[in-house]
Scaffold this motif. Structure first.
Motif, mmCIF file in Angstrom:
data_model
loop_
_atom_site.group_PDB
_atom_site.id
_atom_site.type_symbol
_atom_site.label_atom_id
_atom_site.label_comp_id
_atom_site.label_asym_id
_atom_site.label_seq_id
_atom_site.Cartn_x
_atom_site.Cartn_y
_atom_site.Cartn_z
ATOM 1 N N THR A 147 33.676 47.595 37.097
ATOM 2 C CA THR A 147 33.494 46.350 36.346
ATOM 3 C C THR A 147 34.292 45.219 36.971
ATOM 4 O OG1 THR A 147 33.164 47.604 34.311
ATOM 5 C CG2 THR A 147 33.726 45.269 34.078
ATOM 6 N N HIS A 148 35.556 45.468 37.276
ATOM 7 C CA HIS A 148 36.400 44.427 37.859
ATOM 8 C C HIS A 148 35.929 44.044 39.265
ATOM 9 C CE1 HIS A 148 38.976 45.365 34.459
ATOM 10 N NE2 HIS A 148 39.592 44.222 34.708
ATOM 11 N N MET A 149 35.478 45.021 40.019
ATOM 12 C CA MET A 149 34.952 44.725 41.355
ATOM 13 C C MET A 149 33.712 43.829 41.258
ATOM 14 S SD MET A 149 35.288 48.385 43.318
ATOM 15 C CE MET A 149 34.793 47.761 44.928
ATOM 16 N N LEU A 150 32.824 44.171 40.343
ATOM 17 C CA LEU A 150 31.589 43.393 40.209
ATOM 18 C C LEU A 150 31.862 41.982 39.700
ATOM 19 C CD1 LEU A 150 29.186 46.124 38.804
ATOM 20 C CD2 LEU A 150 29.142 45.079 41.078
ATOM 21 N N ILE A 151 32.786 41.839 38.773
ATOM 22 C CA ILE A 151 33.122 40.504 38.264
ATOM 23 C C ILE A 151 33.694 39.640 39.385
ATOM 24 C CG2 ILE A 151 34.738 39.236 36.778
ATOM 25 C CD1 ILE A 151 34.338 41.510 34.706
ATOM 26 N N SER A 152 34.630 40.180 40.138
ATOM 27 C CA SER A 152 35.243 39.426 41.217
ATOM 28 C C SER A 152 34.234 39.095 42.308
ATOM 29 C CB SER A 152 36.423 40.220 41.792
ATOM 30 O OG SER A 152 37.174 39.440 42.664
ATOM 31 N N LEU A 153 33.401 40.058 42.660
ATOM 32 C CA LEU A 153 32.357 39.839 43.658
ATOM 33 C C LEU A 153 31.369 38.770 43.190
ATOM 34 C CD1 LEU A 153 30.839 40.578 46.265
ATOM 35 C CD2 LEU A 153 29.749 42.434 44.977
ATOM 36 N N ALA A 154 30.939 38.856 41.943
ATOM 37 C CA ALA A 154 29.980 37.875 41.409
ATOM 38 C C ALA A 154 30.574 36.473 41.417
ATOM 39 C CB ALA A 154 29.560 38.269 39.995
ATOM 40 N N ALA A 190 32.959 30.892 31.559
ATOM 41 C CA ALA A 190 32.200 31.182 30.334
ATOM 42 C C ALA A 190 31.499 32.537 30.430
ATOM 43 C CB ALA A 190 31.189 30.075 30.079
ATOM 44 N N GLY A 191 30.907 32.827 31.578
ATOM 45 C CA GLY A 191 30.213 34.103 31.737
ATOM 46 C C GLY A 191 31.152 35.288 31.663
ATOM 47 N N VAL A 192 32.283 35.196 32.322
ATOM 48 C CA VAL A 192 33.249 36.290 32.296
ATOM 49 C C VAL A 192 33.878 36.407 30.911
ATOM 50 C CG1 VAL A 192 35.383 37.193 33.287
ATOM 51 C CG2 VAL A 192 33.674 36.166 34.774
ATOM 52 N N ALA A 193 34.128 35.279 30.264
ATOM 53 C CA ALA A 193 34.695 35.312 28.909
ATOM 54 C C ALA A 193 33.750 36.050 27.957
ATOM 55 C CB ALA A 193 34.976 33.907 28.413
ATOM 56 N N PHE A 194 32.458 35.878 28.142
ATOM 57 C CA PHE A 194 31.472 36.589 27.326
ATOM 58 C C PHE A 194 31.611 38.099 27.530
ATOM 59 C CE2 PHE A 194 27.231 38.499 26.897
ATOM 60 C CZ PHE A 194 26.956 38.160 25.581
ATOM 61 N N LEU A 195 31.723 38.527 28.783
ATOM 62 C CA LEU A 195 31.913 39.952 29.067
ATOM 63 C C LEU A 195 33.241 40.450 28.508
ATOM 64 C CD1 LEU A 195 30.748 40.101 32.797
ATOM 65 C CD2 LEU A 195 29.550 41.040 30.816
ATOM 66 N N ALA A 224 41.448 40.151 29.362
ATOM 67 C CA ALA A 224 42.202 39.192 30.175
ATOM 68 C C ALA A 224 42.135 39.555 31.659
ATOM 69 C CB ALA A 224 43.651 39.136 29.711
ATOM 70 N N SER A 225 42.180 40.852 31.967
ATOM 71 C CA SER A 225 42.105 41.259 33.371
ATOM 72 C C SER A 225 40.709 40.989 33.943
ATOM 73 C CB SER A 225 42.494 42.732 33.538
ATOM 74 O OG SER A 225 41.550 43.587 32.937
ATOM 75 N N MET A 226 39.686 41.082 33.119
ATOM 76 C CA MET A 226 38.334 40.739 33.562
ATOM 77 C C MET A 226 38.242 39.241 33.856
ATOM 78 S SD MET A 226 36.267 43.113 30.843
ATOM 79 C CE MET A 226 34.625 42.567 31.241
#
Length: 165
Positions: free
Chosen positions: A52-59, A94-99, A118-120
């Motif tokens: 999850t964290h890898m995909l968020i950072s990559l996105a 906003a997108g990451v905050a939703f996740l 918060a880490s996301m």
């Protein structure tokens, strides 16, 4: 056949303001730094872990690269192309905050998942930094996050020493 492949290559070619090696390195750095935070979360069996964290950072890094490339599209007049990098940051946030909000669980009087959320959110910021080319900021943010996640856990939940009896 070469005409077809050349046409397809031209059709899907990026604007080329940044070479592919540089863009790839930014994406890899974002993935690796997101993985470091995700690994810490995964090791402690949290809801959002390594992938999850890898995909968020990559996105987030990809959105940043795309936005940077879009600012170099030719426009007929200077008014038809509006460049505002703050919109990108707002959209990713906003997108990451939703996740992240989805990882927070409220059950009775207990709240769980806030640190994971918060880490996301931080993984998104790290991706933005990588995508914009600020690798040192991204590395520093990741190092601080790992120190915070580890050090605070050690202060709150120190390892119990075995009895000598």
């Amino acid at each position: 056949m070469p005409f077809l492949t050349d046409t397809l290559a031209d059709l899907f070619a990026p604007p080329q303001t940044m070479n592919m090696a540089s863009a790839s390195m930014r994406l890899v750095l974002a993935s690796v730094l997101g993985a470091l935070i995700g690994w810490e979360r995964e090791a402690h069996a949290r809801a959002a872990g390594l992938r999850t964290h890898m995909l968020i950072s990559l996105a987030a890094a990809m959105f940043t690269l795309i936005a940077m490339e879009l600012t170099h599209f030719p426009a007929e007049d200077s008014q038809s192309l509006r460049i505002d990098p703050l919109r990108l940051i707002e959209a990713v946030t906003a997108g990451v905050a939703f996740l992240a909000a989805g990882s927070i669980i409220i059950s009775g009087g207990n709240v769980r998942g806030i640190t994971t959320g918060a880490s996301m959110w931080l993984a998104g910021a790290i991706g933005l930094a990588c995508g914009s080319g600020d690798g040192m900021l991204a590395v520093t943010g990741t190092a601080l996050a790992l120190i915070i996640l580890w050090a605070i856990r050690q202060l709150i939940h120190p390892r119990d020493t075995p009895d000598d009896t």
